[in-house]
Scaffold this active site. Structure first.
Site, PDB file in Angstrom:
ATOM      1  N   HIS A 264      92.822  34.921  55.200  1.00  0.00           N
ATOM      2  CA  HIS A 264      93.936  34.827  54.251  1.00  0.00           C
ATOM      3  C   HIS A 264      94.450  36.229  53.896  1.00  0.00           C
ATOM      4  CE1 HIS A 264      96.092  32.792  50.865  1.00  0.00           C
ATOM      5  NE2 HIS A 264      95.973  33.986  50.313  1.00  0.00           N
ATOM      6  N   GLU A 265      93.524  37.096  53.493  1.00  0.00           N
ATOM      7  CA  GLU A 265      93.942  38.455  53.109  1.00  0.00           C
ATOM      8  C   GLU A 265      94.456  39.226  54.320  1.00  0.00           C
ATOM      9  OE1 GLU A 265      94.353  38.860  50.065  1.00  0.00           O
ATOM     10  OE2 GLU A 265      93.118  37.189  49.365  1.00  0.00           O
ATOM     11  N   HIS A 268      98.052  38.472  54.732  1.00  0.00           N
ATOM     12  CA  HIS A 268      98.886  39.327  53.867  1.00  0.00           C
ATOM     13  C   HIS A 268      99.024  40.720  54.480  1.00  0.00           C
ATOM     14  CE1 HIS A 268      99.571  36.764  50.428  1.00  0.00           C
ATOM     15  NE2 HIS A 268      98.288  36.587  50.168  1.00  0.00           N
ATOM     16  N   GLU A 293     102.852  34.189  50.494  1.00  0.00           N
ATOM     17  CA  GLU A 293     101.754  33.244  50.659  1.00  0.00           C
ATOM     18  C   GLU A 293     101.856  32.491  51.987  1.00  0.00           C
ATOM     19  OE1 GLU A 293      99.410  33.485  48.604  1.00  0.00           O
ATOM     20  OE2 GLU A 293      98.164  31.689  48.810  1.00  0.00           O
TER      21      GLU A 293
END
Lengths: 497, 497
Positions: A264-265, A268, A293
């Site tokens: 997830h990170e 980003h 997101e």
């Protein structure tokens, strides 16, 4: 004043603002990762000085006048023009809010966050309630001062994702409620059970870290321009394209936490690392929290929780944890990693139940911003809604309304972007499928092909396009939540039935 | 202007300067420990903006005028008066150096440092020579612009340790040359040999780290107000009394590096952690590089390399490395840790040979600042002196003149403070002995007693006393290098004869 001098002043202003952001990035990164426990007081004082100086520069009428003139120049670098406009827009956003109100609000949120931490530990909503009430009051006042169209909540929703309104979110969550909630219940009651107990064995932290380094390579997150650190709440933070950092959290008795929060990170981080170098230091921002997101979820869910991804990478994971995963193959690991089970905690939720957690928060915020909700009744309202949509009921407020930090920080309108961004991701995914054989590229370890598509369609635009413009440019049509519903129903039907 | 307004402006100035230093501390700490390799360009640009803004504030005539007035006020907090004086002094120090000269110098040192790194790797002094020549030229020019008494080198020596001159250093190094150099040669040729081969076994990094954490407890370095990180060159850096950090370097095949460099940095950290909170954020600085070094050396040498220290702590070390140290006891470890052997590298030198390395550098700097030394002859001059004082001769410049970074960074006059500070340490040690049974307190794990003495006599004064004042206050007399010679001769006679 002549044009060259104005532009020179503008460049100095731009650099000064960028240098301020850079210093704050360094200070906050340090504070969230390694700073000594007793260092906070001096740091807060110094940050106060830096923020105060920066605010004074932003409000200096000479600077405002200069920005005004630059934003109206015609024959300059378009990025500078947009940069000046964005500076002005950010300053004007809160222009009508009195300074005392801004200060009072900031003081309350700082205090509220500290009280919330303790209230969460002690399962004591009552101690948090007055601070929450004040935060709500400040948000309502802010919407009144700033003005709104249709509904005060709209102003806040637009802050986090430009162009979003109650009407659009109602339609979005309405569809989820109608189609996804009953489907998830069916999965949980009638689906073939999945035994994921092997994910709860002992997985040493150092080995999990080793696999995260491998995953960085797998998605092409460039560690010469990035860094994987550790913190209680994973986050991504960046100073430039060449310095985009993530943090991970390791649970030694639950393997998926580091893997999927890590991906997830890294999502980003890819979004930032693949940005346009020409935008750097120009305050052009991003397209919004929802688009942001959508990219983290893209790498986490649409790539990382796909069957193809584990076909390619499972055996590496098994090499690192031969004993723990000895009874598995790519397919069984894929199923374990996608097991769905209704739970109380948003951050631990699987792909299928996650949007229900957001729906609860959206509906409560909507009510809060609509009228006079009694703050003391919020815990029960929370629990009722969780039970309605997920079929489980919190027995403590720690596992209920106190679980997230957002409201203590005064953020209302932020939560819905989590579900929205995830849903955007599905639409991007189907658009990508039209151009690229995604499963084959993932299975062949050719993430650069997918990255290039995302860079071209999304990442390189930075803050130059609105979410709507970006969505239409990348997928050919406006946001349509049906893609998301379709994706989840197809995926979970295949896994569970 | 009325007094209250002036003081208000002064406080704002003080806070702004402190916030700038805080931001720079965070940025540099990050850069030296974890920053991604490709992050440098953007960071350098942003630091340039911050430094430029800060310089402009310092040179703003309005601020100078305000500082001038505050420094002459009589009935204000004496710390504010001193603070204003120190601000002014720092600004005026380089006032007579033209701005172009300052900029040219800074640009050359930045370039020189990069070239030096490569030259050291490639053992290629010739590529570094022109940059070194320029750095020398800038230092000479600076002394001319700024003025000097007696000798241009005096201005530089005073920069690093107030009150120091060629005459004083000549007397100091003269004594070392006369008494210590021949004594060390005698130790190396006639002393009972010490076999320290067990220190070169395999010592895993994580275990060394575990022992460093233990050592922090042993010396009372407070990790709630500090942090042990890792970097290629160990250093100490602090933002406030409540945030003083050190870095360590681990060599897995040489145990003493992490222990004694660790204790060295913790000594610097204790000096800061035990400072006076009332001085915080007031730009009062420290007493000088020599006094600073006296405290790091105090914990490294006078405490850490003492027999009593290992009587107390050896068995803990042996618990962590049972196999590697199985043939040792406190006494044999003490002897190994103090083995003396002439070597080429300053940073690896033992307590007895260390000052000879500094003597070489001091004598070369003295010649350089006295006249027209041909830069190309410096490597041979270096090697000749090393051979004269240590009896070994470098075969490469990497192990010779290129080993240290100081000259590439334009620092001349810095090196001698290393030996001076170590010698100060001996005088402090004998003064401490008069008040406290040092060996017994160390052996009984009562470091707080020693720390309290150091805090009272040295640490709490921060930058309020000159080195001379501090020395007289703490020991009753001016600096006398005989203490240092006596300490080393007694210690090494006991170990080796």
């Amino acid at each position: 004043m002549d044009k060259d001098l104005l532009l020179k002043q503008f460049k100095e202003y731009q650099n000064r603002m960028a240098a301020f952001r850079f210093a704050m990035f360094q200070i906050r990164w340090d504070a969230s990762t390694i700073a000594p426990s007793k260092s906070a007081a001096y740091r807060n004082k110094m940050m106060g000085v830096l923020v105060g100086d920066n605010m004074a520069q932003q409000r200096d009428p000479k600077n405002l006048d200069m920005l005004e003139k630059v934003s109206q120049m015609e024959d300059i670098d378009p990025l500078d023009k947009i940069s000046a406009e964005k500076f002005l827009k950010a300053i004007r956003k809160f222009e009508k809010v009195p300074r005392e109100e801004m200060v009072a609000r900031q003081q309350n949120t700082a205090m509220a966050t500290r009280v919330w931490e303790e209230a969460k530990k002690k399962n004591d909503f009552a101690m948090f309630a007055p601070y929450l009430a004040k935060n709500i009051e400040h948000n309502k006042k802010s919407a009144e001062y700033r003005g709104y169209e249709g509904h005060p909540y709209n102003t806040l929703l637009d802050d986090y994702e430009e162009g979003m309104t109650i009407e659009r979110y109602d339609a979005f969550f309405g569809l989820l409620k109608e189609e996804l909630v009953p489907f998830a219940k069916k999965v949980h009651t009638e689906g073939r059970p999945i035994d994921d107990s092997d994910l709860y064995k002992f997985y040493p932290k150092a080995k999990q870290r080793e696999f995260l380094d491998y995953l960085a390579g797998a998605v092409r997150y460039d560690l010469d321009r990035g860094l994987i650190s550790e913190s209680a709440h994973p986050f991504t933070s960046g100073a430039s394209l060449n310095d985009v950092r993530v943090t991970a959290r390791y649970l030694e008795n639950y393997l998926p936490a580091s893997i999927f929060l890590g991906l997830h990170e890294m999502g980003h981080a890819m979004h930032s690392q693949q940005g346009d170098p020409a935008h750097e230091g120009k305050n052009l921002g991003g397209a919004g929290m929802g688009i942001g997101e959508s990219q983290s979820r893209f790498y986490e869910n649409y790539i990382g929780r796909s069957r193809a991804f584990w076909q390619r990478h499972f055996y590496k994971l098994q090499n690192i944890f031969p004993e723990q995963l000895k009874n598995h193959d790519p397919d069984s690991f894929y199923r374990m990693a996608n097991r769905s089970k209704p739970g109380l905690i948003r951050l631990d939720a699987d792909e299928l139940t996650y949007p229900s957690h957001i729906m609860v928060r959206y509906e409560l915020e909507r009510e809060i911003m609509s009228g006079d909700v009694d703050v003391n009744k919020l815990p029960t309202m929370w629990n009722d809604k969780i039970e309605e949509y997920l079929g489980v009921r919190p027995t403590t407020d720690t596992e209920g309304i106190l679980q997230d930090t957002h409201w203590s920080g005064g953020s209302f309108g932020y939560f819905p972007t989590y579900a929205l961004g995830t849903a955007y991701g599905a639409q991007f995914y189907y658009a990508l499928l039209k151009d690229i054989d995604v499963e084959r590229e993932i299975a062949n370890d050719r993430m650069e092909v997918i990255n290039a598509w995302l860079q071209e369609k999304i990442h390189r635009h930075g803050g130059l396009l609105t979410p709507d413009e970006l969505m239409i440019g990348a997928t050919g049509s406006s946001f349509d939540p049906k893609n998301y519903v379709r994706f989840l129903i197809e995926k979970y039907t295949e896994i569970y039935f």
